[in-house]
Scaffold this motif. Structure first.
Motif, PDB file in Angstrom:
ATOM      1  N   THR A  27      49.932 -18.486  12.617  1.00 44.71           N
ATOM      2  CA  THR A  27      49.133 -17.286  12.928  1.00 44.71           C
ATOM      3  C   THR A  27      49.672 -16.595  14.181  1.00 44.71           C
ATOM      4  OG1 THR A  27      47.612 -18.705  14.148  1.00 44.71           O
ATOM      5  CG2 THR A  27      46.971 -18.113  11.894  1.00 44.71           C
ATOM      6  N   ARG A  42      44.126 -23.217  12.928  1.00 41.98           N
ATOM      7  CA  ARG A  42      42.761 -23.407  13.445  1.00 41.98           C
ATOM      8  C   ARG A  42      41.814 -22.639  12.545  1.00 41.98           C
ATOM      9  NH1 ARG A  42      42.642 -22.717  19.886  1.00 41.98           N
ATOM     10  NH2 ARG A  42      44.084 -20.996  19.563  1.00 41.98           N
ATOM     11  N   ARG A  82      43.567 -15.991   7.820  1.00 43.07           N
ATOM     12  CA  ARG A  82      44.151 -15.760   9.152  1.00 43.07           C
ATOM     13  C   ARG A  82      45.680 -15.669   9.063  1.00 43.07           C
ATOM     14  NH1 ARG A  82      43.335 -19.177  13.798  1.00 43.07           N
ATOM     15  NH2 ARG A  82      44.002 -17.259  14.750  1.00 43.07           N
ATOM     16  N   ASP A  93      43.110 -28.446  14.746  1.00 44.75           N
ATOM     17  CA  ASP A  93      43.214 -27.916  16.105  1.00 44.75           C
ATOM     18  C   ASP A  93      43.963 -28.950  16.951  1.00 44.75           C
ATOM     19  OD1 ASP A  93      42.726 -27.112  18.727  1.00 44.75           O
ATOM     20  OD2 ASP A  93      40.707 -26.383  18.267  1.00 44.75           O
ATOM     21  N   LEU A  94      45.025 -28.535  17.595  1.00 47.66           N
ATOM     22  CA  LEU A  94      45.793 -29.476  18.423  1.00 47.66           C
ATOM     23  C   LEU A  94      45.006 -29.939  19.651  1.00 47.66           C
ATOM     24  CD1 LEU A  94      49.356 -27.901  18.168  1.00 47.66           C
ATOM     25  CD2 LEU A  94      48.732 -30.225  17.492  1.00 47.66           C
ATOM     26  N   TYR A 107      51.996 -23.179  32.111  1.00 49.40           N
ATOM     27  CA  TYR A 107      52.535 -23.133  30.742  1.00 49.40           C
ATOM     28  C   TYR A 107      53.946 -23.737  30.678  1.00 49.40           C
ATOM     29  CZ  TYR A 107      55.262 -20.727  27.116  1.00 49.40           C
ATOM     30  OH  TYR A 107      56.154 -20.430  26.123  1.00 49.40           O
ATOM     31  N   LYS A 161      55.300 -27.305  28.913  1.00 50.77           N
ATOM     32  CA  LYS A 161      56.354 -27.355  27.898  1.00 50.77           C
ATOM     33  C   LYS A 161      57.471 -28.319  28.324  1.00 50.77           C
ATOM     34  CE  LYS A 161      56.518 -24.794  24.744  1.00 50.77           C
ATOM     35  NZ  LYS A 161      55.981 -24.910  23.379  1.00 50.77           N
TER      36      LYS A 161
END
Ligand SMILES: NC(=O)c1ccc[n+]([C@@H]2O[C@H](COP(=O)([O-])OP(=O)(O)OC[C@H]3O[C@@H](n4cnc5c(N)ncnc54)[C@H](OP(=O)(O)O)[C@@H]3O)[C@@H](O)[C@H]2O)c1
Length: 369
Positions: free
Chosen positions: A10, A35, A45, A72-73, A163, A167
């Motif tokens: 998505t 999700r 979606r 959902d992670l 962020y 990662k």
């Protein structure tokens, strides 16, 4: 026949690579982690997102609720027992909270949930490849350098935003703790627009260039370079990595590299051409954050209705990245047979055309979820 699990369909990159795979003649099964409360909602979606890439109703109809794995992670236990995961041969893990904001889910999703998914998939007997989409910025690059894939920095204080730190951390965890995972780490540089559809799929990051040039000042020099690739190039490269032989444990940039990266001066000229205005040229000024904040009163007139505090915060964050003046080496990708990326300035007019009617506040929303 491949069974490909895609996360993030998505979103911008996950959407682009799903579009590529749906256009293929070659038979494969897609399983899309989305999700959603139901497979039907998840399908709706995904279809809504893929339509932004110009996919026809007929192409979208190839996807059915059977292709959807609702999950959902941030709560992976709810979907990791799904038996369909045991038939997966390839994973394209594009999902992440890709936000420069203070989203409380960044660590939970990008580190904890992603690692749980990778651990689960490392136990699937037929798994041939797990492509994890990282980010080239995860190495916290030194300014003014040509960055290679060898570098990774997981120290918090080296990262401008949580962020990129998240990662970097999950890459390290997967490499060190999951030796049997057939892992390939793809690190895109900065993904902006689509080479034909401009910003219709997503205006992510494009608004930063528009904002800086409208203001006539920002934190970088006009001669600084920036490494930008269009999302369709990124999708083509991910597809190549899906099929390339003997690349397990490879870390690879998906980037413009030395030949296709551009300077802000070139962006200024391309933006002017596309908007029918004169380039800023010598009228542009490099400023620091304090000077930017003094321009606050001009924001509404320049950008339309906006929250000045949020715009200033965005300028601070993206300003730091803009003045890095780094290029990410693309030699490894080219050696696998990938052609070079088009330059941002070659397709920037599509980005201008597709965002003409939107305000800055509307465009930047996508990066501050
Ligand atoms: N865009 C760039 O410039 C760039 C550059 C380098 C690397 N990357 C990497 O590329 C990947 C994709 O980025 P993008 O630009 O495509 O981001 P995006 O448009 O924001 O898409 C993120 C995707 O991840 C999904 N996701 C987020 N949280 C989730 C959760 N808790 N459970 C399941 N799915 C979840 C989103 O689903 P929802 O629709 O439900 O939110 C969406 O599909 C990320 O890993 C990012 O780090 C991006």
């Amino acid at each position: 026949m491949k069974t490909i699990l895609i996360t993030g369909a998505t979103g911008f990159l996950g959407g682009a690579v799903t579009v590529n795979l749906l256009k293929k003649e070659e038979a494969h099964t897609l399983l899309l982690l989305v999700r959603s409360r139901s497979a039907e909602e998840g399908l709706a979606r995904v279809r809504a997102n893929l339509a932004k890439f110009g996919l026809s109703a007929q192409q979208l109809a190839q996807l059915t609720p059977e292709n959807i794995l609702s999950g959902d992670l941030a709560a992976p236990a709810q979907f990791l027992d799904d038996a369909r995961l045991d038939s997966v041969t390839h994973v394209l893990n594009c999902a992440a909270v890709a936000s420069f904001g203070n989203n409380p889910l960044i660590w939970k999703v990008n580190v904890e949930g992603t690692f749980r998914l990778a651990s689960r998939m490392s136990r699937v007997a037929g798994l041939q490849r797990f492509i994890h989409v990282g980010t080239a910025m995860s190495c916290a690059p030194q300014a003014n350098t040509l960055v290679t894939e060898n570098e990774l920095d997981t120290l918090r204080d080296q990262h401008i935003v949580e962020y990129t730190w998240s990662k970097a951390t999950v890459e390290k965890m997967m490499l060190e703790s999951l030796p049997t995972l057939p892992l390939v780490i793809a690190r895109p540089s900065i993904v902006v627009g689509h080479s034909r559809h401009g910003c219709s799929p997503s205006p992510s990051i494009f608004w930063v260039f528009r904002m800086a040039l409208a203001l006539g000042e920002f934190m970088c020099e006009l001669e600084d370079r920036i490494d930008v690739v269009p999302v369709d190039y990124c999708a083509d490269a991910l597809e190549l990595l899906l099929n390339a032989e003997q690349i397990e444990k490879t870390i690879i940039h998906i980037s413009a590299g030395e030949n296709s990266s551009v300077t802000f001066a070139e962006i200024d000229r391309a933006m002017a051409r596309a908007s029918g205005q004169l380039p800023l040229g010598d009228r542009y000024q490099k400023v620091n954050y304090r000077q930017l904040s003094e321009s606050k009163s001009r924001f509404p007139a320049l950008f339309g209705p906006c929250n000045e505090r949020i715009v200033l915060r965005a300028m601070k964050l993206y300003g730091h990245f803009s003045r890095l003046n780094v290029v990410f080496s693309n030699e490894k990708l080219l050696a696998l047979g990938m052609p070079p990326s088009s330059k941002f300035t070659d397709y920037l007019h599509h980005c201008v055309a597709s965002t003409r009617d939107a305000t800055l506040a509307e465009l930047m929303e996508v990066d501050f979820k």
